[in-house]
Each structure stands twice: as structure tokens, then as C-alpha cells.
Design an enzyme around this catalytic site. Sequence first.
Site, mmCIF file in Angstrom:
data_model
loop_
_atom_site.group_PDB
_atom_site.id
_atom_site.type_symbol
_atom_site.label_atom_id
_atom_site.label_comp_id
_atom_site.label_asym_id
_atom_site.label_seq_id
_atom_site.Cartn_x
_atom_site.Cartn_y
_atom_site.Cartn_z
ATOM 1 N N LYS A 108 0.814 -1.214 0.000
ATOM 2 C CA LYS A 108 0.000 0.000 0.000
ATOM 3 C C LYS A 108 0.848 1.265 0.000
ATOM 4 C CE LYS A 108 -4.298 -1.934 1.530
ATOM 5 N NZ LYS A 108 -3.974 -3.300 2.006
HETATM 6 C C1 LIG Z 1 -4.712 -4.357 1.593
HETATM 7 C C2 LIG Z 1 -3.956 -5.593 1.506
HETATM 8 C C3 LIG Z 1 -4.342 -6.613 0.630
HETATM 9 C C4 LIG Z 1 -5.579 -6.522 -0.222
HETATM 10 O O1 LIG Z 1 -5.411 -5.570 -1.260
HETATM 11 P P1 LIG Z 1 -6.690 -5.036 -2.048
HETATM 12 O O2 LIG Z 1 -6.126 -4.045 -3.008
HETATM 13 O O3 LIG Z 1 -7.579 -4.398 -1.033
HETATM 14 O O4 LIG Z 1 -7.325 -6.195 -2.688
HETATM 15 C C5 LIG Z 1 -3.549 -7.742 0.548
HETATM 16 N N1 LIG Z 1 -2.445 -7.880 1.300
HETATM 17 C C6 LIG Z 1 -2.048 -6.932 2.177
HETATM 18 C C7 LIG Z 1 -0.842 -7.162 2.995
HETATM 19 C C8 LIG Z 1 -2.787 -5.758 2.295
HETATM 20 O O5 LIG Z 1 -2.386 -4.817 3.146
#
Ligand SMILES: *Cc1c(COP(=O)(O)O)cnc(C)c1O
Length: 436
Positions: A108
Site C-alpha cells: 500500500k
Molecule cells: C490491503 C492488503 C491486501 C488486499 O489488497 P486489495 O487491493 O484491497 O485487494 C492484501 N495484502 C495486504 C498485505 C494488504 O495490506
Amino acid sequence: MLKFYSTTGPGPVVSLSDAVLNGLAEDGGLYVPVQVPSLSADLLSSLGTLSFQEIAYEVGRTLFDEDIPSMVLATIIKEALYFPVPLVRLAECTYILELFHGPTLSFKDFGARFLARLMSYFSRGTDCERTVLVATSGDTGSAVASGFFNVPGIRVVILYPSGQVSQVQEKQLTTYGGNIIALEVQGSFDDCQRLVKLSFADAELRSQRLLTTANSINVARLLPQSFYYVHGYTGLGTKSAEVVFSVPSGNFGNLTAGLLAKRMGLPVTRLIAATNVNDVVPRYLKTGNFQPRLSQRTCSNAMDVGNPSNFLRLLELCQLDHQRMREDIWGSSHSDLQTEQAIRRAHEQHGYLFDPHGAVGLLGLEDYGRKQSLPRPGVILATAHPSKFPEIIERATGLTPHLPSQLAEVLRKEKKATLLPNDFRQFQDYLHSLKN
Ligand SMILES: *Cc1c(COP(=O)(O)O)cnc(C)c1O
């Protein structure tokens, strides 16, 4: 120029700047690009020897051609995406793209850091403070907090579900202070997301507080995530005419970015929607029925989403066609027990330590490999650093994952959060009470 329409209806088509600053369309819908620019075959074949940052710049030029001056794009990439993005070989035809080397150790960081700088660029010259609302199941909030910390003119309000994020995640959300406010909501992640959506539906609140969002409903989170799909593909070198990506998914922002990359012309055979037991999208792929449910808690908690917001974008990118989506996306869901076993197995067989989310990605790719006969290179997106989930790693492997220094430091800081009941009226009052 990029143009965006809203998933909800025939509202106005808007520019990138409006899409970034509004977050959510006026009518409550999500912004989707009217047309996705193409990566030329020449460009793709010329990227082989470039670094991730250079690839990001080239793909960014194609995407944001007339929307962001080249110099600004170069600066944003240099400041936002400075960390390494290694492609690791796990086994024959199986690779891992490690997306967890940013400051908060999850993928993210890509979207949040890019968005913060883009928002700041598009807000230049105005002197009103913007309020970014973000609902988080863990990693979004920390990436946004870190990405926006001390960015002038922007205040961030983070809503997270009380008792449902790990201790490390909570510290990462609640220890910044300054322009970063943490609200501990007595409810689930879905409740947090609902409070954010209701605030956007409140026109007065929205204009008074210049509300915007840094959740993956903001399209500027998704666009830069397409960069690493291109990087993952070119990293395979000449070995590959096509590739499969396995994407551990919750709100489906990451997978939507992969589909955008495919629509830009990246030769992706399939994207694998790898989920935990919160499997509404894999079910939709099987049955054609989309039935949101309450989320269930799992050990891959950043994917505990019962009503994934990006589903509507996926549908739009597939012309609302179930069959078309099945050609692009393969669904696969897995239990906590399987996840823990996958962590153990990958460690025993390959000496590789997956976090629980990445392990779901591994399971998705294995499932795909069993059911689709053609061997193709598969790339698992490893979305978080294993040290963020020490309990399950210890249970699965007996190892205590090494804690990177940025985490060790945050654990020593003091939590500062305001407790909030799961109630929209009280949230409204809280937002009104913030100083301008
Ligand atoms: C947010 C997150 C996901 C999921 O990602 P999306 O874009 O919401 O599908 C998967 N793995 C981790 C570690 C995350 O922080």
C-alpha cells in the site's frame, strides 16, 4: 488527457485532477478511466534493462502524458517510490514480486505515497485544508499515515476497527500525531467503510470539510500500482511471452490495477483473485451472482472484506460481462489452516518466508496450476513483510521473523487514538468539531 466517468451513472466526465481531489464521484460512484492508454510493443520491449523507478517513469509518461508535467512526474516517483522491488525466483516458473520494502512494509506504500504527492500537486495554490478520510483494515491506514505525514494543507482522519488490527499495525496508525488523526471504531472494517461512504453522501459536510479519500476508491491509488505489474513482467526477461499474476485480494484495488495493466496491453494471461474465506468475488466468478456478506475474521486480516469496493470497477473494465471477467480473472479462496500450512511448506521446501497474505497468493497460483494445464511463469504478489505477522509465522515455522528497524522504532511509541462508537451521527459531529 485521462478522463474518468462514474460507475453510478451518466454524470460528468472529469479530469485526473478532479478524480484525485474528489476521491469519490459526486453521485457516490467510483471513477473509471474512459479509455486506458496503450503501452506500445516497442516501449514494452525496451524496458527489459531498466530499474523499477525507470519503468515507473516510462509507464507514467504513457498514462499521465498531458496531466502531469514530466519533471513533476519524475519528482513524485523519486520521492514516493524510492524503495527496491525485487523479483525473487521461488521455483521453476514461480516468482515472487516483493512489494513490501516501503516504509510501512506493505504494497500500500506505492499507492498511498504516490497519491499524497499527486494530491498535493493538484491542490497547489489553494489555501483551504483538505480532509482525507480513510477506512482501514490495517495496512492502508499505516501507508496513508506515513505517506501523508507532514504533507502541507492536508489532514488525514483514519478509521480502524477496534481490536481487529495487529498490535504492530495499530502502532503504525496511531503514533504519528500532527496532521494524522486516528479513530478507533467500535465495529468492523465494513462499518468503518460505511461511515466514510455516508460522510461523502452528506453534501454539506463534504464541501465544508473538503472531504476526499485515500482508500482504494481513489483512482490515484490504483494507477501507480500498474507500474509494478509491468516491472514484474519485464523482470522475467525473454523467458516469457505471457504471464499469470496471483494477487492476494480484499478490496480488489491491487487486482484492478493489474487489470488496468492488462488493458494497457501488458501480455497477462490471467489474474488470479486469491482470497481468504471472504470469497464473494471467487463466488461471483463461479456463479455470476455478486452477494456481499459480512466479513469474517482471518489471519490475513487486510483481506477481510465482505463487500469489496473495487468490484464495480472490475465490472466496468469487463464491460459488465461475467464471461469476459472469467476470461481475465480466475478466483481461488483459502482457509486459515491452508494459509498456515502454505507458510510452513514454502519455508521447508524453498527457505522462503511468506506473510499470510502472500501465502494466500501462493495457494492461488498452485490452485491455478493444478486446474490449467499450460505451464506459464506465475508471479505471486507478496503484499506484506512477514515480520508484520509474527504470531502466525512462529506458529507455522517456529521462526521469529526479523523486525526491520522502522517497525522496532514504531513499537516504542505511544498510541494516540480517539474511541468512536459505530454511529454515523457521532462521526459527523466529530468531523464538524475539527478546526478549520
Ligand atoms: C490491503 C492488503 C491486501 C488486499 O489488497 P486489495 O487491493 O484491497 O485487494 C492484501 N495484502 C495486504 C498485505 C494488504 O495490506
